[in-house]
Structure formats: structure tokens, C-alpha cells
Enzyme design. Structure first.
Site, PDB file in Angstrom:
ATOM      1  N   GLY A 102       4.888   8.553   3.679  1.00 59.89           N
ATOM      2  CA  GLY A 102       5.909   8.150   2.719  1.00 59.89           C
ATOM      3  C   GLY A 102       6.800   7.011   3.174  1.00 59.89           C
TER       4      GLY A 102
ATOM      5  N   GLY B 226       0.142   6.498   4.992  1.00 62.59           N
ATOM      6  CA  GLY B 226      -1.049   5.885   4.408  1.00 62.59           C
ATOM      7  C   GLY B 226      -0.706   4.499   3.897  1.00 62.59           C
ATOM      8  N   ARG B 227       0.068   4.471   2.821  1.00 57.85           N
ATOM      9  CA  ARG B 227       0.383   3.217   2.129  1.00 57.85           C
ATOM     10  C   ARG B 227       0.944   2.152   3.065  1.00 57.85           C
ATOM     11  NH1 ARG B 227       1.364   2.654  -3.399  1.00 57.85           N
ATOM     12  NH2 ARG B 227       1.687   4.895  -3.592  1.00 57.85           N
TER      13      ARG B 227
ATOM     14  N   CYS C 139      -9.194  -3.322 -23.281  1.00 58.84           N
ATOM     15  CA  CYS C 139      -8.644  -3.288 -24.630  1.00 58.84           C
ATOM     16  C   CYS C 139      -7.559  -2.225 -24.721  1.00 58.84           C
ATOM     17  CB  CYS C 139      -9.744  -2.998 -25.630  1.00 58.84           C
ATOM     18  SG  CYS C 139     -11.179  -4.054 -25.410  1.00 58.84           S
TER      19      CYS C 139
ATOM     20  N   TYR D 266      -4.124   2.632  -2.180  1.00 58.66           N
ATOM     21  CA  TYR D 266      -4.030   3.186  -3.541  1.00 58.66           C
ATOM     22  C   TYR D 266      -4.319   2.083  -4.568  1.00 58.66           C
ATOM     23  CZ  TYR D 266      -1.531   6.764  -0.893  1.00 58.66           C
ATOM     24  OH  TYR D 266      -1.170   7.714   0.031  1.00 58.66           O
TER      25      TYR D 266
HETATM   26  C1  LIG Z   1      -0.380  11.148   0.402  1.00 54.59           C
HETATM   27  C2  LIG Z   1       0.034  11.879   1.607  1.00 54.59           C
HETATM   28  C3  LIG Z   1       0.386  11.175   2.762  1.00 54.59           C
HETATM   29  C4  LIG Z   1       0.490   9.672   2.810  1.00 54.59           C
HETATM   30  O1  LIG Z   1       1.533   9.227   1.998  1.00 54.59           O
HETATM   31  P1  LIG Z   1       1.925   7.658   1.970  1.00 54.59           P
HETATM   32  O2  LIG Z   1       2.977   7.570   0.931  1.00 54.59           O
HETATM   33  O3  LIG Z   1       0.677   6.938   1.607  1.00 54.59           O
HETATM   34  O4  LIG Z   1       2.404   7.294   3.321  1.00 54.59           O
HETATM   35  C5  LIG Z   1       0.657  11.913   3.902  1.00 54.59           C
HETATM   36  N1  LIG Z   1       0.616  13.270   3.903  1.00 54.59           N
HETATM   37  C6  LIG Z   1       0.293  13.965   2.791  1.00 54.59           C
HETATM   38  C7  LIG Z   1       0.266  15.448   2.859  1.00 54.59           C
HETATM   39  C8  LIG Z   1       0.002  13.300   1.620  1.00 54.59           C
HETATM   40  O5  LIG Z   1      -0.285  14.001   0.523  1.00 54.59           O
END
Ligand SMILES: *Cc1c(COP(=O)(O)O)cnc(C)c1O
Length: 404
Positions: free
Chosen positions: A224, A262-263, A338, A367
Site C-alpha cells: 500500500g 506491489g504497485r 464503444c 495493475y
Molecule cells: C494487494 C495486496 C498487496 C499489495 O498492495 P499494493 O497496494 O500493490 O502495494 C499486499 N498485500 C496484500 C494482502 C494485498 O492484498
């Protein structure tokens, strides 16, 4: 856009478009800087669901402590790449076959979402052992965040009061080893906000463990870390985050902290390159229709933002009529679908945008392709390319790259 990337984009033909380009050297540099900013007692996992493209995972493999997978599919995919990295298996709604596969694959950690899931695990375990974290949804006030997974009623994790039943089950089964707690409460946080949340979480977790007389070697606080699509250069401040974690960890001397972003790891390394097919004016407003659209890059539709982009002029104009263009005006960049939802950027000022010019959307590495609805309207899929410095170490040429 970095020169190596720009060169590669210049080599793409119109037939290659739309194209996804992943800048692997930039990704490597980015994850290296993240790792370097973190204290030793922080373990860095990459959440594969953000982008599990094989070459991206291979690039990350030497720099992270493991991968977090959130389905049996991701588990098989990552294992299939033979990256030799520890895996943590999390996510809601794990099926019995998925749990069995996780046990067969000897995942390093299993993140348990509910008492029912823990009971399923005990029934499948046989004579194997497994290390688990219990995922908890803490009642914290998250304020304004991009995505809130916890702090309010949610399908993720357990209420603190539900943890005690799980502790009883674990105490009765020596094959299930409780390593600690897992919390992934929100996405889109700045470094100070993450630090404040982690401080609150760790204080609560240690207090929780103390009152139950249990050892708590580990807390996973999830991902996050914020990515600001409106200000691409305002990145999550990993240096401040790492510096802020040091005194915090000093107050919890026996704890290993895990994070699984992740992001914030892969968003910046991906580009979606396309081309203007048409420009028109509707009731005074300019629209540019691009090859492809949100069925390839759903991120701006999903998050309701303008995807940042660069215009790459193409002076080639084969037609005998005037080239349609927008000049010094706001333009809405749409795709070929469309539906009025197929918008990549809305009323963004451009100096000049002509039919045939290329548009390179930045921040398309997480994503993006993998959350898009590819089959809608049956347009061709994009082509995929990588800026790769595999040759750099051989040739010593800093600009070396290969099209693949
Ligand atoms: C999606 C997710 C992440 C990664 O979140 P990001 O916002 O992409 O950093 C990490 N842990 C869990 C459990 C998730 O569901």
C-alpha cells in the site's frame, strides 16, 4: 523517458502498436534503492498480483526476500519460474485444492484469513508442518486513503476478538506454527502515514501477544505504499520510510517486520505505447481516439485518474488531406471501445497532438495489462517488449538494449 527506452520505442513499427514496454534496468535500480533504504530487520516481499510478468519477477528475484502470491494460479506461476525465492500465500477465499497445493509447494508462510480457513488447513495438513500468520483487521482510523482494506467492516482478515479461537486451534496442533500477525489495511499511503500506521499496529500487536503470553517473532504490515499518478515524480519516500522504521524497530527488538508492496515497486517501469487514430471536436471539446484503450490499460478507469503520458511526434503523414490536430487546448484521450468509460486521460492540456503521433502512457507497470478486460470488443492484444541491460555487462555499452 530514458534514452534507452526512447530508442526502443522508436524501433517499434506501427504494426507493433499498441505495445507494452517494461524498462527492466529502471526496475532493477528502483528495487535496489528500496532495499538499500530499508533496515536489515525488514523483509521485503513483492506482491505478485501487481504484475507477475515473468521477466519482471526474474528482475526482482535477486532483490526481494520473497514473493506474496494470492491465488493457486499465482502460486503455480511463480513456482514455475523456479526463482528459488520464498513464497507467502495470502488472500481471501482459498479453496481446499489451493491450500493443499500451498502445502505441497511448502510455502514459507500461509496468511490465514478466517477460523474456517484454519480448520480447512488442519484437515489437509497430514504429517506436514506449516508456518502461519493470522490476518487481522484492526479498528484503526485510516482517514482519506485510496483503497481501505481494513479499519472498517471488510471481508479481509479477522476481527481481533476472532483471533482467540484461532489461537486455541493452533495450540492444539503442533504442526501449525504461529509466526505472527498479518495486516494489510490500506493502499495509497505516504511514508509518514505508513509509519504512523505501522507504529500503531506494532504497539497493538505486541500488547496483544503479551496479554496472551505468546511469542510474536513477526508482523507483516502488507503493502500500500502510495503511488501518485497525478504527480509522477512524487514517489513514495523510501529513504524517509527506512529512516523512520529504525527507531520504531528499536522499540521492538525481537521483531522482524515484513512488508509486501506491489504497485510502488512496478508501477513506474511499465509504459503503454500507442498512436492517435483520429482527432475530433465534439461540441467544442477535442477528443483523440487512440489505438487500444482501457481494455489494455484499465488503470485510469479503475482508479478514476488521468494516466500521465508523453507525446512522441511522428512527422510521417501519407494522406493528401490536412492532418487533424489539437493545439494548445485540453484533449480527452479515449480508446477504441464503444463505451463512454473508455477514457485514458480527460481534458488534459497538450501543446500539439496530431493523428499518427504516438502517445506513451507512463506508470503502466502495475495493475495495468493484468487487470484489463482484454476480450471486450476483440481488438488485437498489445505486443510486449523489454528494455534489457543483459548485454551491458558484456559490452560495457550503457545504451545497449535488445528488442524482444
Ligand atoms: C494487494 C495486496 C498487496 C499489495 O498492495 P499494493 O497496494 O500493490 O502495494 C499486499 N498485500 C496484500 C494482502 C494485498 O492484498
Amino acid at each position: 523517458m530514458r534514452p534507452a527506452l526512447f530508442d526502443l520505442v522508436g524501433r517499434l513499427t506501427d504494426d507493433d502498436l499498441p505495445a507494452y514496454v517494461y524498462d527492466l534496468p529502471a526496475l532493477r535500480e528502483h528495487v535496489h534503492a528500496i532495499r538499500a533504504a530499508l533496515p536489515d530487520r525488514v523483509e521485503l516481499l513483492y506482491a505478485a498480483k501487481a504484475n507477475s510478468e515473468p521477466r519482471i519477477l526474474r528482475t526482482l528475484a535477486g532483490h526481494v526476500d520473497g514473493f506474496e502470491v494470492a491465488s493457486g494460479g499465482e502460486l503455480s506461476h511463480v513456482r514455475g519460474l523456479a526463482l528459488d525465492a520464498p513464497l507467502a500465500f495470502g488472500g481471501p477465499g482459498k479453496t481446499p485444492p489451493e491450500l493443499a497445493r500451498a502445502l505441497d509447494a511448502e510455502v514459507e508462510r500461509l496468511h490465514i484469513e478466517s477460523e474456517h480457513e484454519l480448520l480447512l488447513l488442519t484437515s489437509l495438513l497430514g504429517d506436514r508442518t506449516v508456518n502461519v500468520l493470522l490476518r487481522v483487521n484492526l479498528p484503526v482510523d485510516l482517514g482519506q486513503v485510496a483503497l481501505a482494506m481494513g479499519g472498517h467492516p471488510s471481508p479481509f482478515g479477522m476481527d481481533p476478538a476472532q483471533l482467540d479461537h484461532c489461537l486455541d486451534l493452533i495450540a492444539a496442533n503442533a504442526r501449525i506454527r504461529l509466526r505472527g500477525l498479518h495486516l494489510h489495511l490500506a493502499s495509497g499511503l505516504t511514508a509518514p502515514a505508513q509509519l504512523a500506521l505501522i507504529e500503531e499496529v506494532l504497539t497493538w500487536a505486541e500488547d496483544w501477544a503479551y496479554h496472551r503470553g505468546i511469542n510474536l517473532p513477526e508482523v507483516n504490515v502488507g503493502g500500500g505504499m502510495g503511488v501518485d499518478y497525478t504527480h509522477p515524480h512524487k514517489m513514495f519516500d523510501w529513504a524517509a520510510f527506512g529512516a523512520g522504521l529504525r527507531p520504531l524497530l528499536a522499540r521492538h527488538p525481537h521483531l522482524t517486520l515484513r512488508i509486501e508492496p506491489g504497485r510502488s515497486i512496478t508501477a513506474y517501469c511499465g509504459w503503454y505505447i500507442t498512436q492517435v487514430l483520429d482527432i475530433k471536436v465534439s461540441r467544442g471539446q477535442a477528443f483523440a481516439v487512440l489505438r487500444g484503450g482501457t481494455h489494455h490499460l484499465r488503470t485510469p478507469a479503475a482508479k478514476q485518474h488521468d494516466q500521465p503520458f508523453e507525446v512522441i511526434p511522428d512527422d510521417n503523414w501519407p494522406w493528401p488531406w490536412d492532418r487533424p490536430e489539437a493545439r494548445d487546448e485540453p484533449v480527452t484521450l479515449v480508446g477504441q471501445l464503444c463505451t463512454p468509460k473508455d477514457v485514458l486521460a480527460r481534458r488534459v492540456m497538450v501543446k500539439r497532438l496530431r493523428v499518427g503521433d504516438r502517445v506513451a502512457f507512463a506508470m503502466a507497470g502495475a495493475y495495468a495489462w493484468n487487470i484489463s478486460h482484454h476480450a471486450f470488443l476483440m481488438h488485437p492484444h498489445p505486443t510486449f517488449h523489454h528494455v534489457d541491460d543483459a548485454e551491458v555487462s558484456v559490452t560495457g555499452d550503457a545504451c545497449a538494449y535488445q528488442l524482444s
